[in-house]
Design a protein around this motif. Structure first.
Motif, mmCIF file in Angstrom:
data_model
loop_
_atom_site.group_PDB
_atom_site.id
_atom_site.type_symbol
_atom_site.label_atom_id
_atom_site.label_comp_id
_atom_site.label_asym_id
_atom_site.label_seq_id
_atom_site.Cartn_x
_atom_site.Cartn_y
_atom_site.Cartn_z
ATOM 1 N N GLU A 1 12.188 -35.873 -5.225
ATOM 2 C CA GLU A 1 11.666 -36.714 -6.300
ATOM 3 C C GLU A 1 12.589 -36.659 -7.512
ATOM 4 O O GLU A 1 12.887 -37.683 -8.141
ATOM 5 C CB GLU A 1 10.259 -36.261 -6.691
ATOM 6 N N THR A 2 13.051 -35.452 -7.847
ATOM 7 C CA THR A 2 13.954 -35.296 -8.990
ATOM 8 C C THR A 2 15.255 -36.058 -8.772
ATOM 9 O O THR A 2 15.742 -36.761 -9.670
ATOM 10 C CB THR A 2 14.258 -33.804 -9.213
ATOM 11 N N LEU B 1 16.549 -39.300 -11.033
ATOM 12 C CA LEU B 1 17.845 -39.335 -11.714
ATOM 13 C C LEU B 1 18.675 -40.527 -11.248
ATOM 14 O O LEU B 1 19.301 -41.216 -12.063
ATOM 15 C CB LEU B 1 18.593 -38.024 -11.465
ATOM 16 N N ALA B 2 18.675 -40.777 -9.941
ATOM 17 C CA ALA B 2 19.441 -41.910 -9.416
ATOM 18 C C ALA B 2 18.930 -43.232 -9.994
ATOM 19 O O ALA B 2 19.717 -44.077 -10.436
ATOM 20 C CB ALA B 2 19.362 -41.935 -7.889
ATOM 21 N N TYR B 3 17.615 -43.405 -10.009
ATOM 22 C CA TYR B 3 17.046 -44.641 -10.547
ATOM 23 C C TYR B 3 17.333 -44.787 -12.042
ATOM 24 O O TYR B 3 17.575 -45.891 -12.539
ATOM 25 C CB TYR B 3 15.534 -44.677 -10.314
ATOM 26 N N ALA C 1 8.951 -36.046 3.653
ATOM 27 C CA ALA C 1 9.062 -35.576 2.274
ATOM 28 C C ALA C 1 10.151 -36.335 1.520
ATOM 29 O O ALA C 1 10.007 -36.628 0.328
ATOM 30 C CB ALA C 1 9.357 -34.077 2.253
ATOM 31 N N LEU C 2 11.239 -36.684 2.209
ATOM 32 C CA LEU C 2 12.318 -37.459 1.582
ATOM 33 C C LEU C 2 11.822 -38.829 1.152
ATOM 34 O O LEU C 2 12.072 -39.274 0.020
ATOM 35 C CB LEU C 2 13.485 -37.599 2.566
ATOM 36 N N VAL C 3 11.102 -39.520 2.039
ATOM 37 C CA VAL C 3 10.583 -40.850 1.699
ATOM 38 C C VAL C 3 9.589 -40.744 0.538
ATOM 39 O O VAL C 3 9.605 -41.572 -0.380
ATOM 40 C CB VAL C 3 9.923 -41.512 2.925
ATOM 41 N N ALA C 4 8.735 -39.706 0.554
ATOM 42 C CA ALA C 4 7.795 -39.509 -0.554
ATOM 43 C C ALA C 4 8.546 -39.341 -1.871
ATOM 44 O O ALA C 4 8.174 -39.926 -2.897
ATOM 45 C CB ALA C 4 6.915 -38.295 -0.285
ATOM 46 N N GLY C 5 9.626 -38.556 -1.856
ATOM 47 C CA GLY C 5 10.417 -38.357 -3.070
ATOM 48 C C GLY C 5 11.049 -39.640 -3.568
ATOM 49 O O GLY C 5 11.074 -39.917 -4.769
ATOM 50 N N LEU C 6 11.566 -40.458 -2.645
ATOM 51 C CA LEU C 6 12.161 -41.743 -3.023
ATOM 52 C C LEU C 6 11.122 -42.659 -3.665
ATOM 53 O O LEU C 6 11.418 -43.396 -4.616
ATOM 54 C CB LEU C 6 12.773 -42.422 -1.792
ATOM 55 N N MET C 7 9.900 -42.634 -3.140
ATOM 56 C CA MET C 7 8.828 -43.462 -3.699
ATOM 57 C C MET C 7 8.384 -42.932 -5.064
ATOM 58 O O MET C 7 8.205 -43.687 -6.017
ATOM 59 C CB MET C 7 7.631 -43.495 -2.740
ATOM 60 N N TRP C 8 8.210 -41.620 -5.161
ATOM 61 C CA TRP C 8 7.711 -41.043 -6.413
ATOM 62 C C TRP C 8 8.730 -41.138 -7.545
ATOM 63 O O TRP C 8 8.362 -41.152 -8.719
ATOM 64 C CB TRP C 8 7.321 -39.583 -6.187
ATOM 65 N N GLY C 9 10.014 -41.198 -7.211
ATOM 66 C CA GLY C 9 11.024 -41.339 -8.254
ATOM 67 C C GLY C 9 10.857 -42.611 -9.068
ATOM 68 O O GLY C 9 11.294 -42.686 -10.225
ATOM 69 N N LEU C 10 10.192 -43.611 -8.481
ATOM 70 C CA LEU C 10 9.977 -44.879 -9.185
ATOM 71 C C LEU C 10 9.137 -44.707 -10.444
ATOM 72 O O LEU C 10 9.288 -45.460 -11.408
ATOM 73 C CB LEU C 10 9.290 -45.887 -8.252
#
Length: 322
Positions: A273-274, A278-280, A8-17
Motif C-alpha cells: 500500500e505504501t 508513493l507511486a501514485y 495482498a499485492l492487488v489489495a495494496g495497489l487498490m488501497w494506494g488510491l
C-alpha cells in the motif's frame, strides 16, 4: 503462499488510491471524503449482497456486530483520520507513518497470535523489520527535507496532521488483526461474503454521517457548497472509483490473503500500500522520484522478501494439565 502474496499485492495497489483522493480534492472536508467514499462502498455492496444473499443469511447477529465494528473503525474512522492528516501535513508524513504498519502489525501479531500461527523467531524477523523501517525513512526523507525548507508551513496544522496519522495507524493496526481473527475462526466462510457484509454494515454508518454533516449548524457558512462541494462530478466519480476498487475489491483481496498467510506475514505485506501510494503521488505530481526514494523502495521490497523466507515455528501449548 504465492496466491496470498499476489492477493495482498492487488489489495495494496487498490488501497494506494485513497492517498491521492484528498490531494485531488484539497478543498473538501476530510469527513465528507470519508462518508462519501463509504456511501459509495455501501451502495456498491447492495447488488453484491443480493447476489450473495445466501451466504449473508448464514451470518449470525454476532457476525454482523463484528462487521459493524470493523466498518466503523477500519473504514470510516481510519479514512477520516488519514484524509485529515494528508490535508493538514501533506502527503509525505502520513504516508511515512502509515508505512510503519508492516512493522507495527508484525510485532503485535507475533506477540498476540504465536499460539495460533506459530512464532516468527525475533532474531530472524529483525532484519526484515529493519530493512522496512530504513526503507520508509529513505523514501520520506526527501519529502520531509523539502517540507522543512518551506517557510510557509503552519507548524500547528502540521502537528495536528501527524497526530491524525498516528490515530489512522492505530485504527489500521486493530482492523487487520481483528479481521484476521474472524476469517481464521470461520475458515468455511467466503472472504467475498465477508467483504460484502462489511460494505453493507458501512452503508448506514456512512449515510448517518452524511446526513449529520449536512445538518450541522454552520456546515455551509464557510463557503463550501454542501452537499457535493464545488466539483460535484469529480467528487462523485472519485468516490465511486475508490468505493469500488479501494474499498470492496481491496477488502476482498485482503480477506483472501488473510486466510492464506500467517497474520504476522500478511501484516508486513501492507508495505505494498505504501509503495502504491508513493507511486501514485509521483504520477499525480508528474515528478520522477529522487535516488534516495528509489533506494528506499528497494529496501522496502527487500524487507518483504526477507520476511517471506521466515517460517513460523510451532509453539508448545502453554499450561499443563493438573
Amino acid at each position: 503462499m504465492l496466491a496470498g502474496v499476489l492477493y495482498a499485492l492487488v489489495a495494496g495497489l487498490m488501497w494506494g488510491l485513497v492517498f491521492v483522493a484528498p490531494q485531488m480534492l484539497p478543498e473538501y472536508p476530510a469527513a465528507l471524503l470519508s462518508v462519501g467514499r463509504y456511501l459509495a462502498f455501501g451502495l456498491i455492496a447492495l447488488p453484491l449482497a443480493w447476489v450473495d444473499r445466501a451466504g449473508l443469511r448464514d451470518l449470525s447477529r454476532a457476525d454482523w456486530l463484528e462487521a459493524l465494528k470493523l466498518a466503523a473503525v477500519g473504514n470510516l474512522l481510519y479514512y477520516l483520520c488519514l484524509a485529515g492528516a494528508i490535508q493538514r501535513a501533506g502527503g509525505p508524513l502520513p504516508t511515512m507513518l502509515i508505512g510503519t504498519l508492516p512493522v507495527v502489525i508484525a510485532i503485535c501479531a507475533n506477540l498476540r497470535d504465536h499460539q495460533r500461527d506459530g512464532r516468527l523467531p525475533w532474531l530472524r524477523l529483525l532484519p526484515s523489520l529493519l530493512l522496512i523501517a530504513v526503507g520508509i525513512a529513505c523514501v520520506n526523507s526527501v519529502e520531509l527535507d523539502a517540507l522543512r525548507r518551506d517557510s510557509g508551513v503552519d507548524l500547528g496544522r502540521y502537528v495536528s496532521g501527524a497526530l491524525l496519522a498516528c490515530l489512522a495507524v492505530a485504527c489500521w493496526t486493530w482492523y487487520p488483526l481483528r479481521n484476521a481473527d474472524w476469517l481464521r475462526d470461520h475458515p468455511g466462510r467466503s472472504p467475498r461474503t465477508w467483504a460484502t457484509a462489511q460494505g453493507v454494515a458501512t452503508l448506514p454508518l456512512a449515510l448517518l454521517g452524511f446526513v449529520l454533516l449536512n445538518l450541522l449548524p454552520g456546515a455551509g457558512d464557510s463557503g463550501f457548497a454542501m452537499p457535493l462541494g464545488p466539483q460535484p462530478v469529480r467528487f462523485l466519480l472519485l468516490m465511486a472509483a475508490i468505493g469500488l476498487f479501494a474499498s470492496w475489491l481491496g477488502t476482498l483481496c485482503w480477506n483472501e490473503a488473510s486466510q492464506r498467510l500467517p497474520t504476522a506475514l500478511v501484516g508486513q505485506l501492507i508495505v505494498f500500500e505504501t509503495l502504491a501510494a508513493l507511486a501514485y503521488a509521483y504520477l499525480w505530481r508528474s515528478e520522477f522520484p529522487a535516488w534516495l526514494t528509489l533506494l528506499g523502495v528497494l529496501l522496502l521490497v527487500a524487507g518483504v522478501l526477507w520476511a517471506l523466507r521466515v517460517k513460523p515455528e510451532l509453539v508448545a501449548a502453554e499450561g499443563h494439565a493438573g
